[in-house]
Write an enzyme that holds these catalytic residues in place. Structure first.
Site, PDB file in Angstrom:
ATOM      1  N   THR A   1     -52.739  86.190  23.651  1.00 37.25           N
ATOM      2  CA  THR A   1     -53.867  86.614  22.824  1.00 37.25           C
ATOM      3  C   THR A   1     -54.761  87.604  23.559  1.00 37.25           C
ATOM      4  O   THR A   1     -55.227  88.591  22.978  1.00 37.25           O
ATOM      5  CB  THR A   1     -54.682  85.392  22.373  1.00 37.25           C
ATOM      6  OG1 THR A   1     -53.828  84.478  21.676  1.00 37.25           O
ATOM      7  CG2 THR A   1     -55.815  85.811  21.451  1.00 37.25           C
TER       8      THR A   1
ATOM      9  N   CYS B   1     -34.848  83.291  11.368  1.00 37.61           N
ATOM     10  CA  CYS B   1     -33.570  83.629  10.735  1.00 37.61           C
ATOM     11  C   CYS B   1     -33.184  85.076  11.020  1.00 37.61           C
ATOM     12  O   CYS B   1     -32.036  85.376  11.363  1.00 37.61           O
ATOM     13  CB  CYS B   1     -33.635  83.380   9.231  1.00 37.61           C
ATOM     14  SG  CYS B   1     -35.034  84.205   8.402  1.00 37.61           S
TER      15      CYS B   1
END
Length: 598
Positions: free
Chosen positions: A370, A573
């Site tokens: 971050t 995926c």
């Protein structure tokens, strides 16, 4: 013209409706004939995460400093700012201190729990053994937060400063100029049915034409993927590699709560061939964040990240932590960059740049990104402001100054010190050699070496997957509530929702083509060679290979079913499927998970 004082997507919807036809029959949508609303802006930022919002805030700060007004628009696919954000998360406040030096004086800031201690443990099946942690994993001065809440807070600050933030508007595609440069982005169509036909509620996507377009979608975003390919931004860098992080938030029994404690684990439940580890962060208000990260370069197609995570919680260390009056309140998953410095692509393209995790600035040794993502956004903002201040309209924006500034910043130094740690696991040293090298480098060498390990074979995570015949199926224990549950029970905690009658946003596609032949080939290879990897790998139960003897797109009595309504936008995926023929695209804006505490 869009109003600039009311910053909510319903205003945009109103404008969209003004430009759409009154009633549309169920005709097939043809993008070449649609008339789109077009908005001209100075800077369009895709993604309201820490990087995108830091970019926007810094631009507004520079606007005040330079006395030159910038119209800054931030598009966010989540229904609310922060609703698609998930991370551990322990934040190093270095970038925040630079962006908002007075942040601690704000009554509403979410950084209320400082890290008080850091520990590392090696787990066997029944033991938890304390081990030294690398100095990079020290968390002195850091804060344990919900990154979702932190991002929502940044979003409020951006809006207060005059940034136009539009949740529910997904950046779906690139708008190219006649010379091939990037001229902005378009949002996705709303009101298409599953067949791609226009419903009565149809509204075409809008175009946001920008002088500077900044992509801050997070890891493996669809627009960044397109731009990296179209402009060959990775020609001088290694392929990006990823991990999948699965997370839960529990309200633990007061006897087990140790506010500010940070624990990282390695070893069990993963075998010695699989890169990964766990975490336990004691947040504020009696909450504990825990999770497991698994490198997506794992070879065994029988591995289930979700079941490994559930199994981990039955280790005596975790079982004790979650005992007594403990309640699970959140679940989620997302992909994260692991490639490090060697995998950072060229950051600029004609008309814009990549910021944050769209480029990949995670420090894998610290298990933090971050701070680097925010700093990259600030540097991109400074470069964009310089471009906009030149008062020249000739040619696309040249953002090369941003890359130069980033390479001269502490972000580059932060990544350079640990550049060889993750990649050492892919050398002839093997997994154990990688552990030994990482220890020596992180403790003693600290990156001060004349060598840099590279992925010279240019293997992607998908290519590391090996055929199923080389492995035995993994016998995972059944769920034992409340400590572990089945996947769909966990999924309910994500708040995930997609409109059912819309085009499936997970496409079986290769080289731009989609047809039954490709789908049949997908089923054949993934079932026969990889034992249907996706139905175990997906942490949201999106993919199933079911029995069906009559399906025209099936093979050997099996067909692929995509439960796209379950998708939590982790993008595993697209990254991991061995056949590389699943393409993740954005659904209708606002769809997906609704994280609030992750």
């Amino acid at each position: 013209m869009l109003t600039r004082t009311i910053l909510r997507p319903r205003i945009l919807n109103f404008n969209r409706l003004l430009h759409s036809s009154s009633r549309i029959n169920r005709q097939l949508f043809d993008p070449s004939t649609v008339e789109r609303v077009s908005e001209d802006v100075d800077v369009c930022i895709v993604g309201a995460g820490p990087a995108g919002l830091s970019t926007a805030i810094r631009l507004k700060q520079l606007e005040q400093k330079l006395g030159k007004e910038f119209r800054v628009v931030v598009l966010e696919k989540g229904a609310e700012v922060g609703s698609h954000i998930l991370s551990g998360a322990v934040i190093e406040p270095r970038a925040l201190d630079e962006l908002l030096p007075d942040w601690a004086l704000r009554d509403d800031h979410p950084l209320t729990q400082s890290a008080t201690s850091s520990h590392m443990r090696f787990l066997t099946k029944s033991l938890s053994i304390p081990i030294p942690h690398p100095p990079q994993m020290s968390n002195q001065g850091n804060y344990i937060v919900s990154l979702s809440r932190f991002t929502a807070w940044l979003g409020n600050i951006a809006e207060e400063m005059g940034v136009e933030v539009y949740p529910g508007f997904a950046g779906a595609g690139v708008v190219y100029a006649d010379d091939g440069s990037v001229a902005g982005v378009r949002t996705n169509e709303v009101g298409l049915d599953k067949l791609g036909c226009m419903k009565e509620s149809f509204e075409p996507g809008m175009e946001f034409r920008a002088k500077v377009t900044l992509i801050a979608e997070g890891a493996h975003g669809s627009i960044a993927k397109e731009l990296i390919q179209n402009f060959d931004l990775r020609q001088n860098s290694d392929p990006q590699t990823y991990g999948i992080g699965l997370k839960e938030v529990w309200r633990v029994d007061p006897t087990q709560y140790r506010p500010g404690e940070v624990v990282h684990t390695m070893g069990w439940p993963l075998d010695f061939r699989t890169y990964g580890g766990g975490w336990v962060y004691h947040m504020a208000d009696g909450l504990v964040s825990l999770g497991l990260v698994i490198g997506l370069d794992y070879a065994n197609p029988y591995l289930s990240p979700y079941k490994e995570f559930q199994r981990m919680k039955h280790h005596p260390y975790f079982a004790r932590l979650l005992s007594g009056n403990s309640t699970r309140i959140a679940y989620g998953a997302r992909s994260l960059n692991e490639g490090g410095l060697q995998s950072v692509p060229q950051l600029y393209f004609p008309g814009g740049a990549l910021v944050g995790c769209s480029a990949g600035f995670v420090n894998i040794a610290k298990i933090k990104g971050t701070h680097n993502a925010m700093k990259s956004g600030m540097l991109a903002a400074e470069a964009a402001a310089a471009v906009l201040s030149q008062d020249s309209s000739s040619g696309p924006a040249d953002m090369s100054q941003y890359e130069t500034a980033l390479k001269n910043s502490w972000v580059w130094s932060d990544l350079n010190e640990v550049r060889n740690l993750r990649e050492s696991f892919h050398t002839p040293l093997g997994i154990w050699g990688g552990i030994m090298y990482s220890g020596i480098d992180s403790l003693l060498l600290k990156g001060r070496t004349p060598w840099t390990f590279h992925n010279r074979a240019r293997l992607t995570d998908a290519q590391h997957t090996q055929p199923a015949y080389r492995f035995h199926p993994i016998n995972y224990p059944p769920p034992q509530p409340p400590l572990s549950t089945d996947l769909l029970t966990s999924l309910t905690l994500t708040g995930t929702n997609h409109a059912e009658d819309q085009p499936v946003h997970l496409r079986v596609r290769k080289d731009g083509g989609e047809d039954n032949t490709l789908r049949k080939l997908h089923v054949q290879r993934n079932v026969s060679e990889y034992a249907g990897l996706l139905q175990r790998a997906c942490p949201a139960g999106v993919y199933e290979y079911v029995e069906d003897e009559t399906a025209p797109d099936g093979w050997n009595g099996h067909k692929l079913v995509i439960n796209s309504q379950n998708c939590i936008h982790c993008k595993l995926c697209d990254i991991k499927v061995p056949t590389q023929d699943i393409t993740w695209t954005v659904p209708e804006g606002g769809g997906g998970p609704k994280y609030t505490i992750t």
